[in-house]
Design a protein around this motif. Structure first.
Motif, PDB file in Angstrom:
ATOM      1  N   HIS A 529       0.325  -1.080  -0.091  1.00  0.00           N
ATOM      2  CA  HIS A 529      -0.118   0.084  -0.059  1.00  0.00           C
ATOM      3  C   HIS A 529       0.912   1.444  -0.309  1.00  0.00           C
ATOM      4  N   ARG A 530       0.767   1.956  -1.004  1.00  0.00           N
ATOM      5  CA  ARG A 530       1.708   3.319  -0.938  1.00  0.00           C
ATOM      6  C   ARG A 530       0.375   4.726  -1.098  1.00  0.00           C
ATOM      7  N   ILE A 531       1.267   5.534   0.237  1.00  0.00           N
ATOM      8  CA  ILE A 531       0.513   6.509   0.214  1.00  0.00           C
ATOM      9  C   ILE A 531       1.220   7.909  -0.461  1.00  0.00           C
ATOM     10  N   VAL A 532       0.931   9.224  -1.733  1.00  0.00           N
ATOM     11  CA  VAL A 532       1.569   9.978  -1.008  1.00  0.00           C
ATOM     12  C   VAL A 532       1.081  11.011  -0.982  1.00  0.00           C
ATOM     13  N   ILE A 533       1.898  11.844   0.070  1.00  0.00           N
ATOM     14  CA  ILE A 533       1.533  13.234   0.604  1.00  0.00           C
ATOM     15  C   ILE A 533       2.103  14.208  -0.756  1.00  0.00           C
ATOM     16  N   GLY A 534       1.403  15.676  -1.158  1.00  0.00           N
ATOM     17  CA  GLY A 534       1.834  16.499  -1.719  1.00  0.00           C
ATOM     18  C   GLY A 534       1.320  17.850  -1.276  1.00  0.00           C
ATOM     19  N   GLU A 535       1.856  18.735  -2.179  1.00  0.00           N
ATOM     20  CA  GLU A 535       1.288  20.549  -2.326  1.00  0.00           C
ATOM     21  C   GLU A 535      -0.248  20.122  -2.356  1.00  0.00           C
ATOM     22  N   ARG A 536      -0.056  19.482  -3.982  1.00  0.00           N
ATOM     23  CA  ARG A 536      -0.963  19.777  -4.824  1.00  0.00           C
ATOM     24  C   ARG A 536      -2.419  18.906  -3.846  1.00  0.00           C
ATOM     25  N   GLY A 537      -1.600  17.980  -3.666  1.00  0.00           N
ATOM     26  CA  GLY A 537      -3.019  16.786  -3.287  1.00  0.00           C
ATOM     27  C   GLY A 537      -3.711  17.802  -1.700  1.00  0.00           C
ATOM     28  N   LEU A 538      -3.250  18.647  -1.250  1.00  0.00           N
ATOM     29  CA  LEU A 538      -3.407  18.955   0.150  1.00  0.00           C
ATOM     30  C   LEU A 538      -4.456  19.733   0.123  1.00  0.00           C
ATOM     31  N   ASP A 539      -4.166  21.167  -1.115  1.00  0.00           N
ATOM     32  CA  ASP A 539      -4.411  22.095  -1.718  1.00  0.00           C
ATOM     33  C   ASP A 539      -5.776  21.546  -1.726  1.00  0.00           C
ATOM     34  N   ASN A 540      -6.528  20.581  -2.087  1.00  0.00           N
ATOM     35  CA  ASN A 540      -7.821  20.012  -2.370  1.00  0.00           C
ATOM     36  C   ASN A 540      -8.030  18.841  -1.173  1.00  0.00           C
ATOM     37  N   GLY A 541      -7.615  18.930  -0.167  1.00  0.00           N
ATOM     38  CA  GLY A 541      -7.789  18.255   1.213  1.00  0.00           C
ATOM     39  C   GLY A 541      -7.535  16.728   0.745  1.00  0.00           C
ATOM     40  N   MET A 542      -6.933  16.011  -0.068  1.00  0.00           N
ATOM     41  CA  MET A 542      -7.409  15.001  -0.644  1.00  0.00           C
ATOM     42  C   MET A 542      -5.445  14.182  -0.337  1.00  0.00           C
ATOM     43  N   LEU A 543      -4.917  12.723   0.085  1.00  0.00           N
ATOM     44  CA  LEU A 543      -4.076  12.536   0.265  1.00  0.00           C
ATOM     45  C   LEU A 543      -4.432  11.219  -1.425  1.00  0.00           C
ATOM     46  N   GLU A 544      -2.958  10.880  -2.398  1.00  0.00           N
ATOM     47  CA  GLU A 544      -3.310   9.666  -3.037  1.00  0.00           C
ATOM     48  C   GLU A 544      -2.842   8.389  -2.166  1.00  0.00           C
ATOM     49  N   TYR A 545      -3.608   7.617  -2.525  1.00  0.00           N
ATOM     50  CA  TYR A 545      -3.476   5.881  -2.464  1.00  0.00           C
ATOM     51  C   TYR A 545      -3.169   4.636  -3.314  1.00  0.00           C
ATOM     52  N   LYS A 546      -2.279   4.000  -3.673  1.00  0.00           N
ATOM     53  CA  LYS A 546      -2.105   3.584  -5.044  1.00  0.00           C
ATOM     54  C   LYS A 546      -2.226   1.688  -4.168  1.00  0.00           C
ATOM     55  N   TYR A 547      -2.536   0.988  -4.666  1.00  0.00           N
ATOM     56  CA  TYR A 547      -1.941  -0.769  -4.348  1.00  0.00           C
ATOM     57  C   TYR A 547      -1.482  -0.945  -5.458  1.00  0.00           C
ATOM     58  N   ARG A 548      -0.070  -1.130  -5.183  1.00  0.00           N
ATOM     59  CA  ARG A 548       0.973  -2.135  -5.379  1.00  0.00           C
ATOM     60  C   ARG A 548       0.533  -2.653  -6.916  1.00  0.00           C
ATOM     61  N   ARG A 549      -0.786  -3.298  -6.408  1.00  0.00           N
ATOM     62  CA  ARG A 549      -1.378  -4.131  -7.997  1.00  0.00           C
ATOM     63  C   ARG A 549      -2.248  -3.702  -9.069  1.00  0.00           C
ATOM     64  N   ASP A 550      -2.533  -2.901  -8.227  1.00  0.00           N
ATOM     65  CA  ASP A 550      -3.429  -1.195  -9.014  1.00  0.00           C
ATOM     66  C   ASP A 550      -2.905  -0.639  -9.764  1.00  0.00           C
ATOM     67  N   ALA A 551      -3.100  -0.232 -11.177  1.00  0.00           N
ATOM     68  CA  ALA A 551      -2.113   0.724 -12.071  1.00  0.00           C
ATOM     69  C   ALA A 551      -2.560   2.124 -11.778  1.00  0.00           C
ATOM     70  N   GLU A 552      -4.180   2.514 -10.921  1.00  0.00           N
ATOM     71  CA  GLU A 552      -3.847   4.085 -11.186  1.00  0.00           C
ATOM     72  C   GLU A 552      -4.053   3.648  -9.670  1.00  0.00           C
ATOM     73  N   SER A 553      -3.680   5.193  -9.194  1.00  0.00           N
ATOM     74  CA  SER A 553      -4.033   5.794  -8.248  1.00  0.00           C
ATOM     75  C   SER A 553      -5.473   6.274  -7.553  1.00  0.00           C
ATOM     76  N   GLN A 554      -5.437   6.383  -6.544  1.00  0.00           N
ATOM     77  CA  GLN A 554      -6.794   6.872  -5.911  1.00  0.00           C
ATOM     78  C   GLN A 554      -6.733   8.630  -5.137  1.00  0.00           C
ATOM     79  N   GLU A 555      -7.794   9.601  -5.228  1.00  0.00           N
ATOM     80  CA  GLU A 555      -7.567  10.311  -4.194  1.00  0.00           C
ATOM     81  C   GLU A 555      -8.519  10.431  -3.421  1.00  0.00           C
ATOM     82  N   ILE A 556      -8.002  10.038  -1.948  1.00  0.00           N
ATOM     83  CA  ILE A 556      -9.636   9.914  -0.995  1.00  0.00           C
ATOM     84  C   ILE A 556      -8.954  11.536  -0.414  1.00  0.00           C
ATOM     85  N   PRO A 557     -10.248  11.910   0.171  1.00  0.00           N
ATOM     86  CA  PRO A 557     -10.244  13.335   1.639  1.00  0.00           C
ATOM     87  C   PRO A 557      -9.409  12.440   2.326  1.00  0.00           C
ATOM     88  N   GLN A 558      -8.447  13.908   2.367  1.00  0.00           N
ATOM     89  CA  GLN A 558      -8.090  13.722   4.150  1.00  0.00           C
ATOM     90  C   GLN A 558      -8.539  12.718   5.287  1.00  0.00           C
TER      91      GLN A 558
END
Lengths: 571, 571
Positions: A529-558
């Motif tokens: 499980h990968r969590i990406v934290i970046g300025e851009r996402g935080l501006d929208n109140g979002m963290l990024e999540y990606k499952y290792r087997r998935d192709a795409e990541s998801q934006e999840i509200p903080q």
């Protein structure tokens, strides 16, 4: 843990001697490093995986009622002399002398040691059954160690040995171990099969190998398409074809097949499918009356030597007849033998016995018969199962058909019987106060090998994809520009602390590397499980999540992130 | 666990070769069994203790930021050649050839392997400091293994190795390890002392041994009565006596001491206390100008060779002067030497330098001087600390006095400096992009030895008394006549389940043995908390509780029992 405090020894280079993917990825992801031929250092990332594998094995062994012991790596040769294995075991047993010139060896297994312990400590049937296991370093001096830790010289094994008054008790513990192994490999997150294996002279249902299914496996495994049946290809029974043998329609005719010795050559020459040809092999017989015996198989089938030697007329170990013996028995060379008019026993494979109007050698160099038929033209001494199963054969379990896949052996359970207990005279008093030799079972798991097998089954072009239960870390946090953004740093640190507080194994990548480097490292080392934290996402109140087997990541509200992650981890 | 499922291999027999109590009790309590000289099988009870010790060590090492690795037991000799230890290490290094005739050894420690790993994997100062540890099997081919696992050949060690850019960083990690070791041994429940140890050529405050205090210890440790100061007796500084040297009152007088060579003989003959005699020893000098040097100590003090060789005039390694050299230098035999008129350097111990009106040899066989005084009768070349401290000496820390107790070394931390990194050229780029040789520390704990040391410190005539944190089981339940009383059985089983559910390590003795047998087994294997359940107690609504160290048991009302036990366990 933070990457700043972890030896993250990832590398883009694939070592030239690493031919299997697990070996390549274990080097590239910084899991192991070679020390010398067949000897590896386990780096911190690898040890984390190893310890998780060990913990699962230990828990399930304890649950099964087995007791953990620890026996020395260094073993005195006296016990190996006593068991007779000192002679049987080849140079894979590394032997040496200590400073007093006494003989020792590095233990490849511990049957002698545990049997010696049990004969000294167990006095009465009341103390039985017992099942002792250990997780211990082993050594086998492989002539050509390869495939990284898959076939290394030093390795870690979980070995267990059970002792019993009788076969029924042994079978009971054996079944418990079978169940425990299924629990272990399930918890390890592996796609595996318990596979019937050769029991050698023991016979019966007394041996299973546990295979992790992977294309790179060294063993062929036969499965049923419609049941749990699985067996080593060498072991799976080939059933007789259903129905009656077709009636003869052609006349026996001798045809010239000049210089056509192989089935392939004969088929090409006569324009036939291989299944229309009977292949006759002369092998050494087991009896004085019949020093040579003929085995007949369909041209498209492979002889199974393990099955052949089980026939009482076939010598064990298996050996083909010499050229001279073939000439004496058939009057021709090996390429032209056939069953017609042979004066030796003719043992016919079940499928070959179902052939009609077939082609076979004419026992005359350069000639074959066409239109040959059993009974009419030549006698069958006996019908037997002599061949390997092939894809599409009916499953011997009676349900579905055979499929064949490759597997990596990671476990083996075996009813040893009284081989060691007889040799070492391990007996206890039975209910009638008589000394009785013990029955024994043994149960192994290649702990270091499991790690490699897990990778063989779980990877992609980016790297390892660890099963959740044995991943070195369950979750990684990858903050973008953490060293420049106090907001990113603060949220990353807080999340890191929160996850740790929940007992989640989390890795915080606190390096000041480019995002691409961090992403590819986290993919390579296979964190689920990968969590990406970046300025851009935080501006929208979002963290990024990606499952290792998935192709795409998801934006999840903080605000929802923690419950989201927990639902992912619970899966 | 239930005793019916545990190899409870208790025995009343004390093995004849077991001279120390831990060895005796580890056999008697069924913790270990000998396999061969210096090789032991660990039985289930022992493995439970070992695993708890390992878990505590692992937790505290991880907490300190160290990373766990795993290096092979079998090591290639090439690296030992490179470090120079192939020559230095004696036959305790078990060497052998593999099937390809390549040279290997069983690792007694792993300095070479880790330094090789670090020189390959660590590229930049940014990756430092690092501290790698492992819990791994080691082998030392002791010429005379003894004291059970205390000095066995195969043993388990936690060894750690740290790498640094400079001494300051090394000191920092060293201090962290010191703290981690204190936490570890405290959590193990041991009465221990960190003890200043010899640093050899490294010097400074760079080595501590961790000793478990026990009368059977092999080492003498000097403590302060009023501070944390502790040092090996060999290492503790003997301060100069306070105040001025007393003034001379007697005249120098030669007296006949026929055939009196030892201090004891001379004192008996002259009716003196030994502290009134100056003992003069001639030893080999370090310089060509002075091939022989005199050392003078008070008659009741012992020469400390480690201190002596630190003096620039004394040869290292330490050696006494030959009889001929003594005759040449002093004109007499060894029993009559004295400092008066000696033509070689006279190095005088601090306490001896404080003597007045003392007796010493007259450099003439059969004669001594009485009334000798420094300066007036003979010159002091130099004053130095040359002796072992003794009980009652002022502590070198400035607080309190010296006491001496015996200890068992279970841990050692050491600032190695650059010995291995220089030999193996382990360098990294520093901030100026220059290659810089690493500084190194090493940190060991004898894991199997800790188990023995814990027993040496915690036992009575009934058996082992485990510290709570490493007891194989925290609690044992001993039901009386469980197989005859359904009520006792039911309550025992229920309590067993309840305690297990609370994560308490509990042993239920479900054997149908006499109470005396069960009690003495539970005492022998050292379970800290014992609960007895019997019909008589239950009639009064009582369970019986006994703490292993207490003489008497207590009756506790059933209803209050759980909270009572919890309060005991929390202690």
């Amino acid at each position: 843990m933070k990457t700043s405090n972890l030896l993250l020894a990832t590398t883009r280079e694939t070592p030239s001697d690493a031919v299997v993917i697990s070996h390549q990825l274990m080097i590239r992801a910084g899991i192991i490093r070679p020390l010398a031929g067949g000897l590896y250092n386990w780096l911190p990332l690898g040890v984390r995986v190893l310890r998780k594998v060990e913990a699962i094995i230990r828990e399930e062994m304890n649950r099964s009622g087995a007791q953990e012991v620890l026996m020395p790596v260094v073993q005195p040769m006296e016990l190996w002399e006593e068991s007779g294995r000192a002679n049987d075991y080849g140079p894979e047993l590394l032997r040496f002398k200590d400073r007093h010139q006494r003989d020792f060896a590095l233990g490849p297994t511990h049957e002698e040691i545990i049997t010696d312990l049990v004969r000294k400590e167990i006095r009465s049937y009341k103390q039985l059954p017992v099942n002792f296991y250990q997780i211990q370093t082993k050594f086998r001096d492989e002539i050509r160690p390869r495939f990284g830790v898959m076939r290394s010289r030093e390795f870690i094994m979980k070995d267990a040995y059970s002792f019993h008054m009788d076969r029924e008790s042994l079978q009971e513990t054996y079944d418990e171990m079978h169940a425990a192994y299924c629990r272990i490999f399930s918890r390890l997150g592996l796609d595996f099969r318990p596979v019937q294996a050769d029991t050698g002279s023991i016979g019966g249902d007394g041996s299973h190998e546990f295979h992790v299914l992977a294309d790179s496996g060294e063993d062929d495994i036969a499965f049923s398409t419609h049941s749990d049946f699985a067996a080593n290809v060498e072991l799976a029974e080939a059933l007789a074809p259903k129905g009656e043998r077709p009636a003869a329609t052609e006349a026996l005719t001798k045809v010239a097949t000049p210089n056509k010795h192989s089935i392939e050559d004969v088929c090409n020459f006569l324009q036939l499918k291989q299944k229309k040809v009977a292949k006759t092999l002369l092998v050494q017989g087991a009896t004085e009356a019949h020093p040579v015996v003929a085995l007949v198989l369909r041209g498209d089938h492979e002889l199974n030597e393990i099955k052949a030697v089980k026939h009482p007329l076939v010598a064990e170990p298996f050996a083909f007849a010499s050229d001279q013996a073939i000439m004496d028995a058939a009057g021709c060379k090996a390429g032209s033998i056939g069953p017609v008019d042979l004066k030796i026993p003719v043992i016919v494979d079940r499928s070959a016995a179902h052939m009609a109007d077939f082609v076979c050698g004419a026992n005359e160099d350069g000639f074959h018969f066409t239109g040959a038929n059993w009974d009419r033209d030549t006698q069958i001494t006996e019908v037997a199962d002599l061949r390997n199963v092939v894809k599409g054969d009916p499953s011997p379990c009676g349900h579905g058909h055979i499929e064949i896949r490759r597997g990596i052996e990671v476990g083996h359970i075996f009813q040893l019987g009284n081989k060691y207990s007889t040799a070492l005279n391990a007996n206890v008093q039975n209910e009638n106060s008589r000394a009785q030799i013990l029955e024994m079972g043994c149960y192994g798991i290649g702990v270091t090998r499991v790690v490699a097998a897990a990778i063989e089954q779980n990877y992609d072009d980016k790297g390892v994809i660890w099963p959740e239960s044995i991943a070195p870390f369950q979750v990684c946090i990858v903050p973008m520009q953490m060293h420049k953004s106090p907001r990113v740093a603060e949220i990353a640190q807080q999340l890191y602390k929160d996850l740790q507080a929940q007992g989640i194994d989390v890795l915080l990548d606190d390096r000041s590397e480019r995002p691409g480097v961090m992403f590819s490292d986290m993919d390579l080392i296979g964190i689920p499980h990968r969590i990406v934290i970046g300025e851009r996402g935080l501006d929208n109140g979002m963290l990024e999540y990606k499952y290792r087997r998935d192709a795409e990541s998801q934006e999840i509200p903080q605000a929802e992130f923690m419950s989201f992650l927990q639902s992912k981890l619970a899966k």
